[in-house]
Design an enzyme around this catalytic site. Sequence first.
Site, mmCIF file in Angstrom:
data_model
loop_
_atom_site.group_PDB
_atom_site.id
_atom_site.type_symbol
_atom_site.label_atom_id
_atom_site.label_comp_id
_atom_site.label_asym_id
_atom_site.label_seq_id
_atom_site.Cartn_x
_atom_site.Cartn_y
_atom_site.Cartn_z
ATOM 1 N N CYS A 87 0.874 -1.056 -0.012
ATOM 2 C CA CYS A 87 0.032 -0.002 -0.030
ATOM 3 C C CYS A 87 0.985 1.262 0.064
ATOM 4 O O CYS A 87 1.531 1.481 -1.129
ATOM 5 C CB CYS A 87 -0.875 0.073 1.100
ATOM 6 S SG CYS A 87 -2.127 1.006 1.090
ATOM 7 N N HIS A 195 -3.221 -5.599 1.312
ATOM 8 C CA HIS A 195 -2.207 -6.029 2.515
ATOM 9 C C HIS A 195 -2.248 -7.323 2.761
ATOM 10 O O HIS A 195 -3.129 -7.905 3.634
ATOM 11 C CB HIS A 195 -3.082 -5.095 3.571
ATOM 12 C CG HIS A 195 -2.976 -3.607 3.543
ATOM 13 N ND1 HIS A 195 -2.152 -3.097 4.235
ATOM 14 C CD2 HIS A 195 -3.615 -2.666 2.812
ATOM 15 C CE1 HIS A 195 -2.177 -1.623 4.215
ATOM 16 N NE2 HIS A 195 -3.078 -1.598 3.180
ATOM 17 N N GLU A 197 -0.563 -8.630 4.881
ATOM 18 C CA GLU A 197 -0.405 -8.839 6.426
ATOM 19 C C GLU A 197 -1.458 -8.860 7.223
ATOM 20 O O GLU A 197 -1.834 -9.129 8.473
ATOM 21 C CB GLU A 197 0.705 -7.554 6.855
ATOM 22 C CG GLU A 197 -0.121 -6.450 7.237
ATOM 23 C CD GLU A 197 -0.322 -5.434 6.129
ATOM 24 O OE1 GLU A 197 -0.618 -4.239 6.135
ATOM 25 O OE2 GLU A 197 -0.132 -5.877 4.874
#
Length: 226
Positions: A87, A195, A197
């Site tokens: 991002c 994302h 994560e």
Amino acid sequence: MAARIGVVTFPGTLDDQDAARAVRIAGAEPVPLWHADTDLHGVEAVVLPGGFSYGDYLRAGAIAALSPVMSSIKAAAAEGLPVLGICNGFQVLCEAHLLPGTLMRNEKRRFHCSVPELVVESNDTVWTCAMTQGERLRIAAKHGEGNYVADEATLARIEANNQVVFRYGVNPNGSAHDIAGVTNEAGNVVGLMPHPEHSVEELTGGSTDGLAFFSSLLRFLTAQAS
């Protein structure tokens, strides 16, 4: 011994702790890296997490690209250090000219938040080598400036060089060629807007597909060490 993966924090970074947690869940050791520090502390890879570095002043990622830590990361990336920009981290990599193109405001000028489907276009990178070309991943996304833009010559070049790593199943932001992520020519630097994560645990993300990024990295590092 666990692989040591640096996680960079800029002023305004939001997702550094999420990235560190994902690294830990994947079985590696997260190493915090501060934006003003030029020492990478011997890490074997670096993650540039999401957020709003320096408040997104000028352009998203523009000031962060000039920070001391990025000078060291650029030099190390040129020598093959794996780098993942997520991002805002993707925006920083583009502003630092480690990746082609740039990220602009979403086409409809609205902040996008969903769990889109990504299509794996290339598994010929450090961060996707454990994936399958054509595989579809569900990875959380949240961004206001995720519209990938490049001139026609650049788009033609990265398409021809297999540098488009991910495309959106349904384009949420107007990105050219439905591009969600790209790589450099060497395949060690990858950036994407969604994302990974945030997609490492069923409880919080509804998907664990993000772990494939870190398992790819660990596969690469293991092969390098053998």
